[in-house]
Structures are given as C-alpha cells and as structure tokens.
Design an enzyme around this catalytic site. Structure first.
Site, PDB file in Angstrom:
ATOM      1  CB  ALA A 134       4.654 -14.994   7.651  1.00  0.00           C
ATOM      2  N   GLY A 143       3.634 -16.402   2.355  1.00  0.00           N
ATOM      3  CA  GLY A 143       3.266 -17.716   2.877  1.00  0.00           C
ATOM      4  C   GLY A 143       1.898 -18.173   2.425  1.00  0.00           C
ATOM      5  CD  GLU A 169       6.506 -19.523   0.848  1.00  0.00           C
ATOM      6  OE1 GLU A 169       7.677 -19.910   0.694  1.00  0.00           O
ATOM      7  OE2 GLU A 169       6.152 -18.801   1.807  1.00  0.00           O
ATOM      8  CD  GLU A 229       7.812 -14.172   0.772  1.00  0.00           C
ATOM      9  OE1 GLU A 229       7.130 -15.120   1.189  1.00  0.00           O
ATOM     10  OE2 GLU A 229       7.811 -13.811  -0.437  1.00  0.00           O
TER      11      GLU A 229
END
Length: 259
Positions: free
Chosen positions: A65, A110, A113, A133
């Site tokens: 992200a 992300g 992911e 994270e």
C-alpha cells in the site's frame, strides 16, 4: 478503456494486467485498486480471455500500500481502505478464470496479498516476498493473515508477519508460497508457456475446480467431497465434456468452447 495506473493487453486467449506506478514501486492506492478491480472485471466478462496474468512494471511486482496515504487516514477511513482492498482481493480470487501472479520483483505487504489472491504464483530469482506491516506498527489488512496461513501453514505465516522479514523467491518456493522460480530473463516466457497450457483446458472445468477448491478448503472434508461429486456430475452436462472424451477416443487435440 483507458487506465492511469495500470496497463492492459490481450494476446490471443491471454490477458495481461500490468501495475504501472514504477516510480512508486507499483504501490497500491485507491485509484489503482479501483482500476485493478475494473480491469479484472472486464477480462472476466470477455469470452475470448481464458487466463489472466497480473504483474508489475519496473523492478517491483507491488511494494504494498502507498504509505504516504496513511498519515491522513482516520480510523474509519482506514477501515474503509482495508475493506475495499480486501474486497478487490476477494473478487480476484473468486472469478471463474485462472489467474497467475507473475512476481517480477518486490511483492511486499498489499503486493504479496494481491499475489496470494491469484491462483498460481511464479517469481523471478531476484524477487523478494514479505508482509512487513509489523514494522509500521500495523498488520496485513488485505487478507494476508488468512490467505498466507492457508498456503504456508500457521507457524511460517506467523513468523513472516511477526518479524516482517522479506524472504527470497527460492525460499518462498520451498514454503509453497510460489509455484515456480525462474531467472528474470526467462520469467515472462515461462509464465506465458504456463498460461497458454492452462488456456487450452476446458473453461468450465477450470472454473469448477477453482470453486470447489476455494470453498472446500474452509469446509469439512465431507462437505468438500460432496461438492466435488456434485460438480463432477454437473460437468457431464457440458459440451466440453463431450468434446474432451471424443478427442481422447479419436486421439486428437480437444477444442474446448467453455459450454
């Protein structure tokens, strides 16, 4: 349809979706998430497309992200951002067409992911994967806590999330996180070869395999086996089944239509 943050192209039955923010290591912001969703939706509804390949431009698949957004997020907006990201990943996982993540570089946060939401993951030898994270005082919010655990097991998933360490592609292959690893120069060729092989199979059978595996993994063994039997019976009503059996008996290559 023109996109700002991704590139799309078709090669016969293959569709390529290329994250295109190389100056930001293809970091995910809301714009990219929405364009990613729309592009996958468009390819999913295109009857000419049999396999979707997702990759990144430059030296990263996707570095996660876009952290520059985080300082402006209120708790409510952070929840909405995580929810929307997870919805996009859920959608990618749920479509009936096979998806391949071609991990050409960093796949972090992300970005990993996103790769986890795809059916198959192939990576270059230089790729690094991780969920870092924890180093920001947060944890994965786009499905990583659940999908990674189901793929590599509880212990390795917890280790990756609790340390935030990146792992090299060869280790990821050993853990079952990626299916295959290739030299960078061969990655696109080998990915295309795999995608073309899958694209020649029955779209109906491929879709049912995805549905039964994805739903069965969260069900009891008996429920999963029941779904398998029901799906197996259903596929006997398709033209693809007739074509496959006929081609086998006549020793010719089948021509599946997806009906």
């Amino acid at each position: 349809m023109e996109f700002e943050t991704i590139e799309v192209k078709k090669e016969g039955t293959l569709a390529w979706l290329i994250l295109n923010r190389p100056d930001k290591l293809n970091a995910l912001n809301l714009k990219l998430l929405e364009e990613l969703y729309q592009a996958v939706k468009n390819f999913d509804s295109d009857n000419d497309v049999r396999v979707i390949i997702i990759t990144g431009k430059g030296k990263a698949f996707c570095a996660g992200a876009d952290i520059t957004q985080f300082t402006e997020l209120t708790p409510v907006n952070a929840w909405k951002f995580a929810k929307r990201g997870r919805e996009v990943m859920d959608f990618i996982e749920s479509i009936g067409k096979p998806t391949i993540a071609m991990i050409n570089g960093y796949a972090l946060g992300g970005g990993l992911e996103l790769a986890l939401a795809c059916d198959i993951r192939v990576a270059s030898e230089e790729a690094q994967l991780g969920l870092p994270e924890i180093n920001l005082g947060i944890y994965p919010g786009y499905g990583g806590t659940q999908r990674l655990t189901r793929i590599v097991g509880k212990g390795k998933a917890l280790e990756m999330m609790m340390t935030g360490d990146r792992i090299p592609a060869r280790d990821a292959e050993r853990y079952g996180l990626v299916n295959s690893v290739y030299p960078s120069a061969d990655l696109e060729k080998e990915t295309r070869k795999l995608a073309e092989k899958i694209s020649e199979k029955s779209p109906v059978a491929l879709s049912l395999i995805k549905e039964i595996v994805n739903r069965g993994i969260d069900s009891s063994l008996l429920t999963g086996l029941s779904m398998e039997s029901l799906g197996w019976g259903t596929i006997f009503s398709t033209e693809d089944k007739k074509e496959g059996v006929d081609a086998f008996l006549k020793k010719r290559k089948p021509n599946f239509k997806g009906i």
